[in-house]
Design a protein around this motif. Structure first.
Motif, short mmCIF file in Angstrom:
data_model
loop_
_atom_site.label_atom_id
_atom_site.label_comp_id
_atom_site.label_asym_id
_atom_site.label_seq_id
_atom_site.Cartn_x
_atom_site.Cartn_y
_atom_site.Cartn_z
N VAL A 460 0.85 -1.19 0.00
CA VAL A 460 0.00 0.00 0.00
C VAL A 460 0.89 1.24 0.00
O VAL A 460 1.83 1.33 0.79
CB VAL A 460 -0.95 0.04 1.23
N ARG A 483 -1.78 8.03 -12.45
CA ARG A 483 -2.70 7.07 -11.83
C ARG A 483 -3.20 6.06 -12.86
O ARG A 483 -3.29 4.87 -12.59
CB ARG A 483 -3.88 7.84 -11.21
N ARG A 496 -1.44 -0.94 -3.89
CA ARG A 496 -2.65 -0.12 -3.86
C ARG A 496 -2.24 1.32 -3.56
O ARG A 496 -1.47 1.59 -2.63
CB ARG A 496 -3.62 -0.63 -2.79
N LEU A 498 -3.15 5.24 -2.45
CA LEU A 498 -4.09 6.09 -1.71
C LEU A 498 -3.60 7.52 -1.75
O LEU A 498 -2.40 7.78 -1.81
CB LEU A 498 -4.20 5.62 -0.24
N VAL A 519 -10.33 7.39 -9.65
CA VAL A 519 -10.08 7.07 -8.24
C VAL A 519 -11.41 6.97 -7.52
O VAL A 519 -12.28 7.84 -7.66
CB VAL A 519 -9.21 8.16 -7.59
N ASP A 522 -13.02 5.64 -1.66
CA ASP A 522 -12.32 4.98 -0.57
C ASP A 522 -10.81 5.04 -0.71
O ASP A 522 -10.07 4.50 0.12
CB ASP A 522 -12.78 3.52 -0.44
N GLN A 523 -10.32 5.72 -1.77
CA GLN A 523 -8.88 5.92 -1.93
C GLN A 523 -8.46 7.35 -1.56
O GLN A 523 -7.29 7.69 -1.67
CB GLN A 523 -8.46 5.62 -3.37
#
Length: 552
Positions: A460, A483, A496, A498, A519, A522-523
């Motif tokens: 992450v 991205r 992942r 964020l 996106v 929840d990111q």
């Protein structure tokens, strides 16, 4: 452990590689014909456009770092050089010139154009000696697009007399655009019906064919060579109907065969053309470096901006010895050659072979080519620049990592600088390099870090944007494109991404650039702490359940 991502730089890579050669159907119309057409903008005979499509391309292929770049004649530089030529060697007020007088006038004009190329090349070599390639960092994509779009409008207006068959003096200086328009409107009743018809038919064929090539590029096995078709049809029509003698249609005439003898430009002209050489050098570097960066970002490799100064400086200075006018990377032909399958500098060498064949053997076939067709080719080649104007509303809407903390599986990256056109490329390269997502999805070496990170691969990544106080249109687009480009590679590497602690202004700019299209909510996190807590919880659950892959 603290790391400043802004200071991390990827290792240099080899810039001269071999690859696939483009198809002749692309190369012939994208090099030879526009070269002759842009010679008209420079106010020199068409054959010198062929010379400028040969020597600079050969030199850049050996020295340049832009693998996908196509160099040669460029409308903006041709227009700028033509203004200098018309100012220093104006057309005589006497109407018809004899053959000898015309040759003398053309020789003087070629000398001035070559001197401008010599001066601009010398200036770029001086910039290379001073290592001023870093200036490319400050070349904003919107600024370059505005420059090329405005120049496309000037090219269109400057070609109107040729389209209408009007013999008008070329306007130079301030408000030349409006002066030319006024002159065309005044002389409109004297338009040549024959050349007007040729121009209308040429545009009616070229514009739709270019649109078809763009819309169906994935379905067509090879592009439709509209320029070649138009040149053949117009030449045959002019020859069979004797349009040059019956209706006084201006034609290309005899193209001298072979290559020109090397000749040092008249150095006495240098003081007079210095004021013209400087902007030509700056525009050459600005357009070439920006275009090289665009394709380098798209195909995941790096360019050396100082090496680009050397390549373009040498190509202009050396080619000026062969009576070439200023040259640079070109938008239209670069796009064409990439679509044709050109991936490396080999494409430039292949196009040199095509132009050389025209100079040695195919020149006589262009004798009856009407100059109005070349003017139409000039205008149709500006298609991409005209469409850039559609981005102006979007640009208006979009915008008027101090430490690295790693725990097993978690990486927090802080980028402590504004994200604008000057840092957008560095942001992507440093992110890819640090995460080990190098070119082609292969892993690259990382900076030294805690041993725990080596035992536990990163799963992450939290991008801490608290230090990003400002983002412009180019920077926002870079985040969105990064991205999108990294999505598949992150899935393969089970990473992942964020985004955390992005201030309202920057987040608004990113949103208008389309970030939320790629996106999920929840990111996005209000603070780094929230993002880290979420990531740690996700890592704990994944270890217990062995959840495979990373999501978008």
């Amino acid at each position: 452990m603290r790391h400043d991502l802004a200071s991390l730089k990827p290792a240099p890579k080899s810039f001269w590689t071999l690859g696939k050669a483009p198809s002749p159907q692309y190369t012939f119309p994208s090099t030879s014909i526009p070269g002759m057409a842009f010679a008209l903008l420079t106010s020199v005979p068409p054959v010198f456009g062929l010379y400028t499509s040969f020597f600079p391309v050969l030199i850049y292929s050996l020295l340049g770092t832009g693998r996908h770049l196509s160099t040669g004649t460029f409308a903006i530089l041709s227009l700028m050089t033509g203004s200098a030529v018309e100012r220093l060697v104006p057309e005589p007020l006497v109407g018809n010139l004899s053959g000898i007088e015309r040759e003398q006038l053309d020789a003087q004009r070629v000398g001035v154009a070559a001197a401008v190329a010599f001066g601009s090349g010398a200036l770029m070599l001086g910039m290379f000696a001073l290592q001023l390639g870093v200036l490319s960092t400050f070349l904003s994509e919107p600024v370059v697009k505005a420059l090329t779009s405005g120049a496309a409008l000037h090219v269109l207006v400057s070609q109107l007399p040729s389209l209408l068959g009007l013999s008008l003096p070329r306007q130079i200086g301030c408000f030349s655009l409006f002066k030319t328009l006024a002159g065309v409107l005044t002389a409109l009743p004297r338009s040549s019906p024959a050349e007007l018809t040729i121009s209308a038919l040429s545009l009616a064929l070229l514009v739709p064919l270019k649109e078809l090539n763009v819309r169906f590029r994935d379905r067509l096995p090879t592009p439709i060579p509209g320029e070649v078709v138009m040149v053949l049809l117009a030449s045959v029509l002019c020859f069979t109907s004797s349009l040059d003698t019956r209706y006084n249609v201006q034609i290309v005439g005899l193209l001298p065969g072979g290559l020109p003898q090397p000749l040092l430009p008249n150095l006495a002209e240098l003081p007079r053309i210095l004021a013209d050489s400087l902007p030509v050098a700056l525009v050459t570097f600005a357009v070439s470096a920006s275009l090289a960066s665009i394709y380098a970002d798209k195909y995941s490799y790096t360019i050396d901006s100082n090496q680009e100064l050397l390549a373009h400086g040498a190509s202009n200075l050396i080619s000026s010895l062969f009576s070439c006018f200023p040259n640079s990377a070109t938008l239209a032909t670069t796009s064409l050659l990439v679509d044709a399958g050109g991936k490396t500098q080999l494409a430039g060498l292949f196009s040199c072979i095509v132009v050389l064949s025209v100079l040695l053997w195919l020149g006589p076939f262009f004798y009856y080519l009407p100059k109005a067709v070349l003017a139409c080719i000039n205008i149709s080649s500006m298609r991409q620049m005209f469409f850039q104007m559609q981005e102006l509303p979007q640009l208006w809407r979009i915008s008027r990592m101090d430490f690295l903390l790693q725990v097993p599986g978690l990486c927090i990256l802080s980028y402590p600088t504004p994200l604008y056109f000057g840092t957008r490329g560095q942001f992507r390269r440093n992110l890819e390099w640090h995460l080990g997502l190098g070119e082609g999805g292969t892993e690259t070496s990382k900076p030294d870090g805690p041993t725990v990170a080596a035992a536990e691969p990163v799963r992450v990544v939290v991008l801490d944007f608290s230090g990003v106080t400002f983002a412009d249109a180019a920077g926002a687009r870079e985040v969105v494109q990064v991205r999108e480009r990294l999505a598949s590679r992150c899935r393969d590497a089970r990473i992942r991404l964020l985004l955390a602690q992005c201030n309202a202004s920057v987040l608004g700019t990113l949103t208008r650039a389309g970030l939320l299209d790629r996106v999920t909510p929840d990111q996005l996190f209000v603070s780094v702490q929230d993002a880290a807590a979420h990531a740690l919880g996700s890592l704990t659950r994944s270890r217990s359940r062995e959840v495979p892959g990373c999501s978008k």
